[in-house]
Write an enzyme that holds these catalytic residues in place. Structure first.
Site, short mmCIF file in Angstrom:
data_model
loop_
_atom_site.label_atom_id
_atom_site.label_comp_id
_atom_site.label_asym_id
_atom_site.label_seq_id
_atom_site.Cartn_x
_atom_site.Cartn_y
_atom_site.Cartn_z
N SER A 294 36.67 41.89 40.34
CA SER A 294 35.61 41.58 41.56
C SER A 294 35.11 42.87 42.27
CB SER A 294 36.12 40.67 42.56
OG SER A 294 36.07 39.46 41.82
N LYS B 207 31.39 43.73 42.53
CA LYS B 207 30.45 43.03 43.61
C LYS B 207 29.99 44.04 44.41
CE LYS B 207 32.38 38.42 43.10
NZ LYS B 207 33.49 38.62 42.16
N SER C 206 34.55 36.77 47.96
CA SER C 206 34.32 37.18 46.72
C SER C 206 33.91 35.81 45.73
CB SER C 206 35.76 37.62 46.14
OG SER C 206 35.68 38.09 44.76
N LYS D 177 36.81 46.34 48.87
CA LYS D 177 36.62 45.03 47.88
C LYS D 177 38.24 45.09 47.09
CE LYS D 177 34.88 41.38 46.50
NZ LYS D 177 36.26 40.96 46.25
#
Length: 527
Positions: free
Chosen positions: A63, A66, A121, A234
């Protein structure tokens, strides 16, 4: 004294051949390691790599993908645009993957979608934003790869906006650091990514609008891994990617980006180790505050077929920074001048000074001018100028070379170039030697030779005076013994001198003639 003579000779030789040097530059810091398979620590201001482990090897990102998705959305959309969630957006995700509880038919602003994307997320939000920008996830993936290449990424390929498992979806630690470096230049990204929690707008499943919390525990407060100065990042995890983590932190004027790939429940521990290493061992300086070799100059001149109206005044970009070991000084850096200007070059930049430290790239600063430049008829005219350095009386050499610095023109955009050479080590007009040299020799060598010569000269004078004194003392002792013997024989010193004088005068001064070879030869023939 004869026993001391070899000692003085040895000492002289040692001093003569031992260089007297300044303290050597401190080595590039090391001594940090991480448990994850890949990782990097980058200085955000300069792009310098402070530490790397398999930083150019491809891994699944999960993720942290992103970050790139959010960057593109922020560049392509307004935050108040409305995004409608389709059935495919909501349900074309892996079962049990991250979600913000958004359902088919919900309509949210781009702002709410980005908070859901970066904090919770939410994979359905990644899908909806991708389709909102490009019409499909596949088209958005192409846009992701274009953006990555424009940022200098060379080892990545993105196949979807969320980072869910796909064998064709991979990246490197270095590429993710480059993407994050660009993302944190956007204040909206920093604000959203660093938010602890956010209340979403009402949805079908939550009419009052639910709260979502940031998954990144180093950014949040009062967690076991909270890191002072961490402000964005992140998290990521899939069965194939393992733990992935991107974190940004700022302290003492240094902004660092840490990327960890394929971690094994060690991602927070690895990131802390990288940050502690970076903040403890490095310092960030504004190049314009310390660079003294390249000076501004003012004069009328012609530059590669361009004429400068009135004057050209060069200055260093005040915002450019360099990073170097904490115990090092700016003069330890090695500069080089180039006319290849990056995409982030200031508007009036004409050249770039890059710095390295023991082979490590540490930053750059741009030479800029605000002079008005007009095209003249001779396109191949070379620089002609008497420009002098404005802050120094030393002469500066000017020459030209091709460049990519653009100048507006209706028909063409010629590239004006101003090649500023580093100050020469030649003596100035007054005959003054350049700093760091003496009589054309490096200062340490000149001082060493002078010191060795002084020691040898001193030792020679000392030995000469000592031997002369010893001879005088021996002479006095012999004279004293002679007087004592004369007194024992009943003579005085004056009586002995008179006797010696008479004896010398009675000896005839006879000087034998040398026989020549010719005479000897004739005498032998008579026989």
């Amino acid at each position: 004294m004869k026993r001391l003579f070899p000692f003085f000779i040895c000492l002289s030789l040692i001093l003569s051949f031992t260089p007297i040097t300044a303290a050597a530059a401190v080595p590039w810091p090391t001594g940090v390691s991480i448990e994850a398979d890949g990782g990097i620590l980058m200085d955000a201001d300069t792009g310098s790599i402070l530490y790397g482990k398999n930083e150019n090897q491809a891994y699944y990102p999960a993720s942290i993908t992103k970050i790139l998705t959010a960057l593109i959305v922020l560049e392509e959309c307004e935050l108040d645009e409305m995004v409608t969630f389709s059935h495919d957006d909501v349900y074309n995700v892996e079962a049990g993957s991250s979600s913000a509880g958004i359902d088919e038919g919900d309509v949210l602003t781009v702002r709410d979608c980005l908070y859901a994307l970066l904090l919770a997320s939410a994979n359905e939000s990644a899908n909806a934003l991708a389709c909102h920008v490009s019409g499909s996830r596949e088209a958005f993936a192409e846009l992701m790869n274009q953006k990555a290449r424009s940022l200098g990424c060379t080892g990545s390929n993105f196949a979807n906006p969320s980072g869910l498992n796909d064998e064709n979806h991979y990246t490197t630690a270095h590429d993710m650091a480059l993407i994050t470096q660009e993302a944190i230049k956007n204040p909206d990204f920093v604000e959203i990514s660093g938010t602890r929690s956010y209340q979403m707008a009402p949805t079908k499943k939550n009419a009052e609008g639910g709260y979502i919390a940031n998954h990144h525990n180093m950014v949040k407060q009062n967690t076991s891994v909270t890191y002072p100065g961490a402000f964005a990042g992140k998290t990521g995890y899939t069965s194939l990617a393992g733990n992935t983590l991107v974190t940004c932190a700022e302290r003492d004027g240094i902004t660092l980006i840490a990327v960890v790939l394929n971690g094994h429940q060690s991602h927070y521990r690895d990131t802390k180790a990288l940050f502690d290493f970076g903040f403890s061992n490095f310092q960030s300086l504004k190049a314009a505050d310390h660079e003294t070799t390249y000076r501004s100059l003012e004069n009328d001149m012609t530059i590669a077929g361009m004429t400068a109206k009135d004057s050209i005044s060069l200055s260093l970009d005040p915002d450019s920074r360099v990073i170097l070991p904490r115990e090092a000084v700016f003069s330890d850096l090695t500069p080089s001048l180039s006319y290849e200007l990056g995409q982030d070059a200031p508007k009036h930049a004409i050249a770039r000074i890059s710095y390295t430290y023991e082979g490590h790239e540490t930053g750059q600063v741009y030479l800029c001018t605000t002079a008005q430049v007009n095209r003249i008829s001779a396109p191949d005219t070379v620089i002609s100028s008497d420009a002098a350095l404005s802050e120094s009386s030393d002469a500066a050499n000017l020459s030209t070379a091709p460049s990519k610095a653009s100048v507006p023109s209706e028909t063409e955009s010629p590239d004006p170039v101003l090649q500023i050479q580093r100050r020469s080590a030649q003596p100035d007009a007054a005959g003054t030697e350049d700093k760091g040299t003496l009589f054309g020799l490096p200062l340490w060598l000149a001082v060493s030779l002078a010191g060795g010569f002084a020691v040898i000269l001193g030792a020679g004078i000392f030995l000469f005076l000592h031997n002369r004194q010893k001879e005088q003392e021996d002479l006095m002792r012999r004279r004293q013994r002679r007087l004592e013997r004369l007194e024992d024989m009943g003579f005085s010193s004056s009586d002995f001198d008179q006797m010696l004088s008479k004896k010398r005068s009675s000896i005839p001064s006879y000087r034998p003639r040398r026989r020549t070879k010719g005479r000897s030869f004739r005498k032998n023939r008579r026989r």
